[in-house]
Design an enzyme around this catalytic site. Structure first.
Site, PDB file in Angstrom:
ATOM      1  N   VAL A 358      -2.338  35.345 -28.405  1.00  0.00           N
ATOM      2  CA  VAL A 358      -1.604  34.150 -27.965  1.00  0.00           C
ATOM      3  C   VAL A 358      -0.225  34.058 -28.610  1.00  0.00           C
ATOM      4  CG1 VAL A 358      -3.682  32.779 -27.469  1.00  0.00           C
ATOM      5  CG2 VAL A 358      -2.656  32.662 -29.763  1.00  0.00           C
ATOM      6  N   ASN A 384      -6.729  26.523 -30.049  1.00  0.00           N
ATOM      7  CA  ASN A 384      -7.610  26.565 -31.210  1.00  0.00           C
ATOM      8  C   ASN A 384      -7.424  27.817 -32.070  1.00  0.00           C
ATOM      9  OD1 ASN A 384     -10.393  26.011 -32.573  1.00  0.00           O
ATOM     10  ND2 ASN A 384     -10.602  28.052 -31.672  1.00  0.00           N
ATOM     11  N   SER A 436      -4.606  20.207 -38.952  1.00  0.00           N
ATOM     12  CA  SER A 436      -5.470  20.364 -40.121  1.00  0.00           C
ATOM     13  C   SER A 436      -5.091  19.319 -41.162  1.00  0.00           C
ATOM     14  CB  SER A 436      -5.258  21.766 -40.690  1.00  0.00           C
ATOM     15  OG  SER A 436      -5.705  21.799 -42.020  1.00  0.00           O
ATOM     16  N   TYR A 449       0.794  27.369 -43.300  1.00  0.00           N
ATOM     17  CA  TYR A 449      -0.246  26.777 -42.440  1.00  0.00           C
ATOM     18  C   TYR A 449       0.025  25.283 -42.226  1.00  0.00           C
ATOM     19  CZ  TYR A 449      -5.126  25.712 -41.100  1.00  0.00           C
ATOM     20  OH  TYR A 449      -6.265  25.305 -40.470  1.00  0.00           O
ATOM     21  N   ALA A 481     -14.822  22.125 -40.637  1.00  0.00           N
ATOM     22  CA  ALA A 481     -16.012  22.853 -40.186  1.00  0.00           C
ATOM     23  C   ALA A 481     -16.181  24.155 -40.955  1.00  0.00           C
ATOM     24  CB  ALA A 481     -15.894  23.149 -38.689  1.00  0.00           C
ATOM     25  N   ARG A 484     -15.296  31.224 -40.933  1.00  0.00           N
ATOM     26  CA  ARG A 484     -14.779  32.252 -41.858  1.00  0.00           C
ATOM     27  C   ARG A 484     -13.456  31.805 -42.480  1.00  0.00           C
ATOM     28  NH1 ARG A 484     -12.398  37.102 -38.063  1.00  0.00           N
ATOM     29  NH2 ARG A 484     -10.852  35.814 -37.000  1.00  0.00           N
TER      30      ARG A 484
HETATM   31  P1  NAI Z   1     -12.356  31.121 -36.876  1.00  0.00           P
HETATM   32  O1  NAI Z   1     -11.644  32.184 -37.654  1.00  0.00           O
HETATM   33  O2  NAI Z   1     -13.830  31.125 -36.907  1.00  0.00           O
HETATM   34  O3  NAI Z   1     -11.861  31.152 -35.376  1.00  0.00           O
HETATM   35  C1  NAI Z   1     -10.551  31.397 -35.009  1.00  0.00           C
HETATM   36  C2  NAI Z   1     -10.542  32.414 -33.885  1.00  0.00           C
HETATM   37  O4  NAI Z   1      -9.202  32.586 -33.427  1.00  0.00           O
HETATM   38  C3  NAI Z   1     -11.045  33.769 -34.313  1.00  0.00           C
HETATM   39  O5  NAI Z   1     -12.127  34.167 -33.501  1.00  0.00           O
HETATM   40  C4  NAI Z   1      -9.856  34.679 -34.141  1.00  0.00           C
HETATM   41  O6  NAI Z   1     -10.188  35.981 -33.698  1.00  0.00           O
HETATM   42  C5  NAI Z   1      -9.046  33.950 -33.091  1.00  0.00           C
HETATM   43  N1  NAI Z   1      -7.638  34.309 -33.157  1.00  0.00           N
HETATM   44  C6  NAI Z   1      -6.869  34.414 -34.254  1.00  0.00           C
HETATM   45  N2  NAI Z   1      -5.625  34.783 -33.908  1.00  0.00           N
HETATM   46  C7  NAI Z   1      -5.604  34.920 -32.568  1.00  0.00           C
HETATM   47  C8  NAI Z   1      -4.593  35.260 -31.633  1.00  0.00           C
HETATM   48  N3  NAI Z   1      -3.363  35.566 -32.044  1.00  0.00           N
HETATM   49  N4  NAI Z   1      -4.907  35.265 -30.329  1.00  0.00           N
HETATM   50  C9  NAI Z   1      -6.161  34.978 -29.921  1.00  0.00           C
HETATM   51  N5  NAI Z   1      -7.150  34.664 -30.761  1.00  0.00           N
HETATM   52  C10 NAI Z   1      -6.881  34.628 -32.073  1.00  0.00           C
HETATM   53  O7  NAI Z   1     -11.800  29.722 -37.437  1.00  0.00           O
HETATM   54  P2  NAI Z   1     -12.176  28.191 -37.100  1.00  0.00           P
HETATM   55  O8  NAI Z   1     -12.462  27.551 -38.381  1.00  0.00           O
HETATM   56  O9  NAI Z   1     -13.101  28.095 -35.992  1.00  0.00           O
HETATM   57  O10 NAI Z   1     -10.718  27.641 -36.678  1.00  0.00           O
HETATM   58  C11 NAI Z   1     -10.375  27.208 -35.395  1.00  0.00           C
HETATM   59  C12 NAI Z   1      -9.119  26.368 -35.511  1.00  0.00           C
HETATM   60  O11 NAI Z   1      -9.387  25.196 -36.273  1.00  0.00           O
HETATM   61  C13 NAI Z   1      -7.966  27.051 -36.200  1.00  0.00           C
HETATM   62  O12 NAI Z   1      -6.755  26.695 -35.562  1.00  0.00           O
HETATM   63  C14 NAI Z   1      -7.992  26.466 -37.602  1.00  0.00           C
HETATM   64  O13 NAI Z   1      -6.731  26.501 -38.219  1.00  0.00           O
HETATM   65  C15 NAI Z   1      -8.422  25.067 -37.293  1.00  0.00           C
HETATM   66  N6  NAI Z   1      -8.971  24.359 -38.421  1.00  0.00           N
HETATM   67  C16 NAI Z   1     -10.209  24.667 -38.894  1.00  0.00           C
HETATM   68  C17 NAI Z   1     -10.718  23.954 -39.949  1.00  0.00           C
HETATM   69  C18 NAI Z   1     -12.072  24.188 -40.432  1.00  0.00           C
HETATM   70  O14 NAI Z   1     -12.531  23.395 -41.293  1.00  0.00           O
HETATM   71  N7  NAI Z   1     -12.776  25.212 -39.934  1.00  0.00           N
HETATM   72  C19 NAI Z   1      -9.930  22.927 -40.645  1.00  0.00           C
HETATM   73  C20 NAI Z   1      -8.690  22.620 -40.026  1.00  0.00           C
HETATM   74  C21 NAI Z   1      -8.241  23.340 -38.963  1.00  0.00           C
END
Ligand code: NAI
Length: 703
Positions: A358, A384, A436, A449, A481, A484
């Site tokens: 993306v 996301n 976030s 970030y 949440a 990883r």
């Molecule tokens: P995650 O690492 O499990 O999922 C993120 C996914 O995005 C991964 O599967 C990764 O392969 C994909 N990704 C990364 N770069 C990409 C790209 N350039 N193009 C397409 N796909 C790509 O992480 P999570 O925790 O599910 O995070 C989802 C979103 O929520 C993120 O934006 C993160 O910053 C945000 N977030 C999460 C928090 C949490 O507590 N888990 C807290 C605050 C924000």
């Protein structure tokens, strides 16, 4: 007095009614319950007779009558339809809202009178929908207004004996007890009034007999389970005197359905007719996304995967975008997206995979192209995808700074850029950004970030305005949440409790057709939800706008400048700048009118042209619309163009700026006794459209 046509669709309520178990029992006693139905009258294991609902919202019924302006001398309760969504709690609060929805003219059917239809929805204090009441009033003296005839809806009774006949004998004092549940109309107690209205004596409340019928239906069809009643509908067809025995006749017509009527046992009159009864288990209302196409970036894992699975389960067609890289964004693999697509398909859903990055414009465009190629459109985008490259600021090199901004901020831009024109064209869109707590509040080692996550809020703030006209809603979630990304940041205790599934309901709600918010930020995680917002304090004027304030002035006023007391949220820049300008400005209404002392807004507008200053209007092309409410209010507009001013009564179809006030406030402001700034900040003066243009008023009209 004719029926009030303006009442149709005009909101009634919210009307609140607090009740306790005693109200529930009082009602039950009023409709004949006793020792045989202890569940209805004993606070231990108390159950609510569903027809209690209509007695509890009796005030709403009175509003239907009052708003419609029906002639009370001819008013009768026509029909009542109650649809139950959930069992009614034994105590609490009922919050009802609705409107008069329709008038029918019986003259169009060759009869006399009018039918007034009102509908209300009652919820509990937490907003859970309990029941819908469709009420029909019969205005015997109100027909002949040229309206349409009511539709003919006839309940078919089977041509056989009823399956159940329940005999009841309401006491001759029954109305005295029933009226304590709300309907204290004197017709049911005052012998003189009853005689004047043409009756031998006070009559039974139709809704009291209705309560007897409701008990009989439950006892016959779902004994002991009033919570199973789904619908109770009927027409009140004849009056009944207290003390006369009745028979409730019930025919089962199918699984969970029956028809019924109530007979006066003395003369055979049908006192309640056209009865419908439905019963069975509650079918929980479920939010669905059938027909919607959703794109979720980074849906191969964590939160994105949880969103995708639930959206697909609820009928959406989904595009699973995921680059399949590592946590810092390096590497790529198709397996993450493919696995989620397989899981959705195995569960009977529809999904396609996309492996684009993306962070590039081509990648973003291709994600949306995948949606259009597979499903023809895009309705929902959840931005996301995310990576982390944490470093303290001293060690934050451009590579890590840019990589994080590229995925989070540019990624959301690239995907949304391709989706937005399609949404605009379709007149529908739901976009969710992912911010976030690190961006909203700060977190050590995450400058890249935090900057990217807060930039997404700015992106939303403006996109929501550009999408507003096209039903494109743009909101933001700040999740908490286990994934990883957080496994080494979150304390173990929180990590174990913070399943991504807890974040799903809010994000998915923001993607529904019903979602009625835009530009909002919600913190979500572990079952906790709250809203975050940019709040602006009322501030202070230093130097009155004439002198440039000094650093010392600022130092002396830091407490006032910094105060957030009475702070407010702005939907857009104009509103905030409008407040700044208002802090310095004089009345927007043209002061000469004030000097001459107009008595009403009409007088003030009659004088407005004479106070116009053509020399101050060079190059000004603007339409001011004044929308003044209250008894002396009305609509006026002032069109200023080519150094002329034309004031007319009525609404202009393209006003530049709309000034909204109550007449008394408008006159106070015109007379100079209400300061415009105060009026504006207290909500007495509202300005819509181009707020900045309201600042021209002072120079265009002579004081
Ligand atoms: P995650 O690492 O499990 O999922 C993120 C996914 O995005 C991964 O599967 C990764 O392969 C994909 N990704 C990364 N770069 C990409 C790209 N350039 N193009 C397409 N796909 C790509 O992480 P999570 O925790 O599910 O995070 C989802 C979103 O929520 C993120 O934006 C993160 O910053 C945000 N977030 C999460 C928090 C949490 O507590 N888990 C807290 C605050 C924000």
């Amino acid at each position: 007095m004719a029926l009030n046509m303006d009442a149709i669709g005009k909101k009634i309520g919210p009307i609140e009614k607090d009740y306790t178990w005693k109200d529930v029992v009082l009602y039950a006693l009023g409709v004949g319950a006793g020792f045989d139905e202890l569940d209805y009258v004993y606070e231990k294991d108390l159950k609510v007779i569903p027809s209690f609902s209509i007695a509890a919202v009796f005030e709403f019924l009175s509003h239907i009558g009052a708003n419609s302006n029906v002639n009370l001398a001819g008013l009768l309760h026509g029909e009542q339809d109650l649809i139950f969504h959930r069992p009614i709690p034994t105590s609490g609060k009922l919050v009802s809202e609705g409107a008069v929805t329709k008038y029918y003219d019986l003259a169009a059917a060759g009869k006399k009178g009018a039918i007034i239809v009102g509908e209300s929805v009652s919820r509990d204090a937490k907003g859970k929908k309990l029941f819908t009441a469709k009420t029909t009033l019969f205005g015997r003296l109100d027909g002949g207004f040229g309206g349409e005839a009511p539709p003919k809806e006839v309940v078919e009774y089977p041509d056989r004996d009823p399956d159940f006949v329940v005999e009841e004998h309401p006491s001759k004092d029954a109305p005295l007890l029933y009226r304590m549940s709300g309907d204290v109309f004197v017709l049911h107690i005052d012998p003189e009034f009853a005689k004047m209205s043409g009756f031998e004596m006070p009559i039974m409340h139709g809704l009291c007999t209705h309560g007897y019928a409701c008990r009989a239906l439950i006892n016959s069809l779902c004994p002991g389970e009033p919570e199973k009643v789904r619908r109770l509908k009927c027409r009140f067809s004849k009056t009944l005197y207290p003390g006369i025995p009745i028979a409730i006749k019930i025919w089962k017509t199918g699984e969970g359905t029956a028809v019924w009527r109530v007979i006066n046992q003395e003369n055979g009159d049908v006192v309640i007719d056209q009865g419908v009864f439905e019963y069975g288990d509650v079918v929980e209302e479920q939010i669905r996304y059938d027909g919607r196409v959703a794109v979720i970036t980074g849906a191969g894992a964590g939160l994105g995967k949880a969103y995708a699975l639930e959206l697909a389960k609820r009928g959406a067609k989904v595009v699973i975008n995921d680059l399949g890289g590592s946590r810092d964004g390096t590497g790529a693999s198709s397996s993450a997206a493919d696995a989620v697509v397989d899981e959705i398909k195995a569960a009977g859903g529809e999904a396609v995979a996309n492996y684009d990055n993306v962070a590039t414009p081509e990648g973003g465009a291709n994600v949306i192209k995948t949606a259009v190629d597979a499903f023809g459109k895009v309705d929902i985008v959840i931005n996301n995808a995310g990576i982390l490259r944490d470093k303290s600021f001293v060690k934050m090199e451009p590579e890590n700074w840019n990589a994080v901004l590229n995925v989070h901020l540019n990624g959301a831009y690239n995907v949304t850029k391709a989706a937005f024109p399609i949404m605009k064209q379709n007149g529908f869109g739901r976009i969710v950004m992912t911010t976030s707590a690190a961006g909203l509040y700060g977190n050590f080692g995450q400058t890249n970030y935090s900057a990217a996550k807060m930039a997404l809020v700015g992106f939303m703030n403006t996109l929501k305005i550009e999408g507003n006209k096209y039903d494109i809603k743009v909101n933001t979630v700040a999740p908490l949440a286990a994934s990883r990304l957080t496994e080494d940041i979150m304390p173990e205790e929180i990590f174990n409790k913070a399943k991504p599934e807890y974040v799903v309901p809010m994000t998915l709600y923001l993607c529904t057709d019903e979602c009625d918010v835009t530009g909002r930020i919600y913190n979500v995680g572990m079952g906790f939800f709250n809203r975050a917002a940019v709040v602006t304090g009322p501030g202070a004027v230093l130097g009155q706008g004439d002198d440039i304030p000094t650093c010392d002035d600022v130092k002396a006023s830091m407490a006032n400048i910094g105060s957030l007391k009475d702070g407010k949220e702005y939907f857009e820049l104009n509103a905030q700048v409008g407040d700044v300008m208002m802090a310095f400005q004089a009345p927007p209404s043209g002061g000469a009118a004030a000097a001459a002392g107009p008595a009403t807004p009409a007088d003030a507008f009659a004088m407005l042209e004479s106070t116009f200053q053509p020399d101050a209007a060079d190059g000004v092309d603007v339409v001011f619309q004044y929308s003044i409410s209250g008894a002396t209010g009305g609509e006026w507009n002032a069109v200023i163009k080519d150094k002329t001013c034309k004031v007319s009564e009525g609404k202009h179809d393209k006003p530049t700026t709309v000034i909204i006030m109550e007449d008394k406030d408008f006159m106070a402001m015109t007379a100079g006794t209400l300061n415009p700034m105060q009026a504006y900040t207290s909500g007495k003066l509202k300005i819509e459209g181009d707020v900045m243009k309201s600042q021209l008023l002072e120079k265009l009209f002579k004081a």
